[in-house]
Design a protein around this motif. Sequence first.
Motif, mmCIF file in Angstrom:
data_model
loop_
_atom_site.group_PDB
_atom_site.id
_atom_site.type_symbol
_atom_site.label_atom_id
_atom_site.label_comp_id
_atom_site.label_asym_id
_atom_site.label_seq_id
_atom_site.Cartn_x
_atom_site.Cartn_y
_atom_site.Cartn_z
ATOM 1 N N ASP A 1 55.566 119.796 30.734
ATOM 2 C CA ASP A 1 54.585 120.995 30.715
ATOM 3 C C ASP A 1 53.548 120.609 31.866
ATOM 4 O OD1 ASP A 1 55.580 122.323 28.591
ATOM 5 O OD2 ASP A 1 54.515 121.176 27.091
ATOM 6 N N ALA A 2 53.371 119.627 32.116
ATOM 7 C CA ALA A 2 52.424 119.048 33.165
ATOM 8 C C ALA A 2 52.820 119.320 34.482
ATOM 9 C CB ALA A 2 51.746 117.683 32.970
ATOM 10 N N LEU A 3 53.964 119.491 34.682
ATOM 11 C CA LEU A 3 54.797 119.499 36.100
ATOM 12 C C LEU A 3 54.513 120.988 36.796
ATOM 13 C CD1 LEU A 3 57.909 117.366 35.296
ATOM 14 C CD2 LEU A 3 55.496 116.546 36.444
ATOM 15 N N GLY A 4 54.110 121.813 36.018
ATOM 16 C CA GLY A 4 54.192 123.314 36.475
ATOM 17 C C GLY A 4 55.628 123.907 36.645
ATOM 18 N N LEU A 5 56.379 123.470 35.835
ATOM 19 C CA LEU A 5 57.927 123.900 36.024
ATOM 20 C C LEU A 5 58.049 125.574 35.748
ATOM 21 C CD1 LEU A 5 59.936 120.962 34.500
ATOM 22 C CD2 LEU A 5 59.507 121.675 36.962
ATOM 23 N N PRO A 6 58.923 126.362 36.414
ATOM 24 C CA PRO A 6 58.794 127.722 36.148
ATOM 25 C C PRO A 6 59.335 127.998 34.732
ATOM 26 C CG PRO A 6 60.220 127.418 37.973
ATOM 27 C CD PRO A 6 59.900 125.881 37.472
ATOM 28 N N PRO A 7 58.450 128.897 33.942
ATOM 29 C CA PRO A 7 58.649 129.252 32.569
ATOM 30 C C PRO A 7 60.174 129.381 31.867
ATOM 31 C CG PRO A 7 56.867 130.715 33.488
ATOM 32 C CD PRO A 7 57.570 129.964 34.610
ATOM 33 N N GLU A 8 60.921 130.170 32.871
ATOM 34 C CA GLU A 8 62.270 130.169 32.439
ATOM 35 C C GLU A 8 63.025 128.916 32.362
ATOM 36 O OE1 GLU A 8 61.886 131.362 36.862
ATOM 37 O OE2 GLU A 8 60.733 131.367 35.132
ATOM 38 N N LEU A 9 62.632 128.373 33.268
ATOM 39 C CA LEU A 9 63.306 126.694 33.090
ATOM 40 C C LEU A 9 62.908 125.922 32.090
ATOM 41 C CD1 LEU A 9 65.155 125.005 34.775
ATOM 42 C CD2 LEU A 9 63.003 123.895 35.906
ATOM 43 N N MET A 10 61.803 126.322 31.597
ATOM 44 C CA MET A 10 60.949 125.208 30.399
ATOM 45 C C MET A 10 61.537 125.880 29.242
ATOM 46 S SD MET A 10 58.886 122.899 31.234
ATOM 47 C CE MET A 10 58.408 122.688 29.645
ATOM 48 N N ARG A 11 62.093 126.974 29.199
ATOM 49 C CA ARG A 11 62.489 127.750 27.952
ATOM 50 C C ARG A 11 64.020 127.176 27.742
ATOM 51 N NH1 ARG A 11 59.451 132.226 29.616
ATOM 52 N NH2 ARG A 11 61.153 133.258 30.728
ATOM 53 N N THR A 12 64.918 127.269 28.892
ATOM 54 C CA THR A 12 66.110 126.655 28.936
ATOM 55 C C THR A 12 65.923 125.027 28.294
ATOM 56 O OG1 THR A 12 66.602 128.188 30.699
ATOM 57 C CG2 THR A 12 68.310 126.234 30.216
#
Length: 472
Positions: free
Chosen positions: A43-54
Amino acid sequence: MNAKPPDPGLSRTGRPQRATAPQGEPSAFQTVVPGLPPAGSFDALGLPPELMRTMIGLGVKEPFPIQAATLPNALAGRDVLGRARTGSGKTLAFGLALLVRTAGLRAESKRPLALVLVPTRELAQQVGEALAPYAQVLDVRLATVVGGLSINRQSALLRAGTDVVIATPGRLADLVSRRDCHLDRVRITVLDEADQMCDLGFLPQVSEILDGVRPDGQRLLFSATLDRDVDQLVRRYLHDPVLASVDRGADSVTTMEHHVLNIHAADKYAVATEIAARDGRVLMFLDTRAGVDQFTRHLRASGVQAAALHSGKSQPQRSHTLARFKDGEVTVLVATNVAARGIHIDALDLVVNVDPPADAKDYLHRGGRTARAGESGNVVTLVTPDQRRDVNRMMSDAGIRPAVTQVRSGEEKLTAITGAKRPPAGARSSGGNAPFRGLGTRPGRPAKESRKTAEARRTAEARAAARVRKGR
């Protein structure tokens, strides 16, 4: 090679500060970047939300140490030099950064934007499979190009436009020479398992490939060991790399138990057969392709579900064999060193060196197929009297102090260590070492025929020929 412009804000000079390398590190691996703490969570890395959901859907919630140590710098565009034990999560450490930094761009025909170089076909396919769900959600086009598969199909993929190419050096060099792939637009280059690429003789091809990509591009080099020719690659192609070494040398196997089983040469394959007949999967290493094939046939005749894996098999055969082993349809995978890297098998708790490896590096990488991602595992090496001195030296070089046990086939202590048991009842087997008579201590190496045996064989052949002539 042209140097990349420095990233702003790292220091008043625009360059990362220097720090003393850990003792024993080659001098090229001294660069660190201050002010960028490891990520405690994705979460702290600022990854795209769609990538985080995957990632959450796939059960990827917290970063492994190598991912936490390298992703912030890789996402920021810095060159990264990462070392961690095999099975520690290096693929996502470079893969997530590569995909995020490529997302939103589109490659032209034959001109990919990012490149992942790996030493083996199996590792290339594993990397491709690991990154595919994340690439799909980010709309990044992947292609895997390796030997053993149709080069024309791979050329067609590149002509259609591929953003990220995952390749073995030999096949990529072939595609470049055919002008089916141009590297001048590659802005991110990853070398995975760079030490093995050098060990396999790929250094000239790797260097030629790196000379062809953008000189101002990002370079990420990940490996379980960093030595010798890797130092040459780092000095020539990485600009002020960030060193992330989450474990060192012999620490790469700290979650494993190591056993040396001293055996009599005549009892070697009976011991190996009983280990293969255990409950649960086991990966067994032999030196030669002939030895692998012969031992596999013996195990099948003994009622054990075994399959062979070596470089003499076609790529579809190798992929099918690995799939059967992963699914549990095959319980014993008998392999040469082709399986020592790039193969991830969940819950594989035993690796057996039927033939001891040649050096400490091979031992570490064979053993690295177990105890992956923090799980425990056992590495067992069968050692005959003539091999003890070399094995002792190899273990010392690897920083390993194994438990040493003298065993024979059928003994309870062999079962206690490995789970060994007799092959299935009623299976077609001659028992003991019968299938290996006439062989040396290593399968595939014929023993010399004695003069007396040769004379008897020739006499028998002559008599048989005379009977045939008489009966005509």
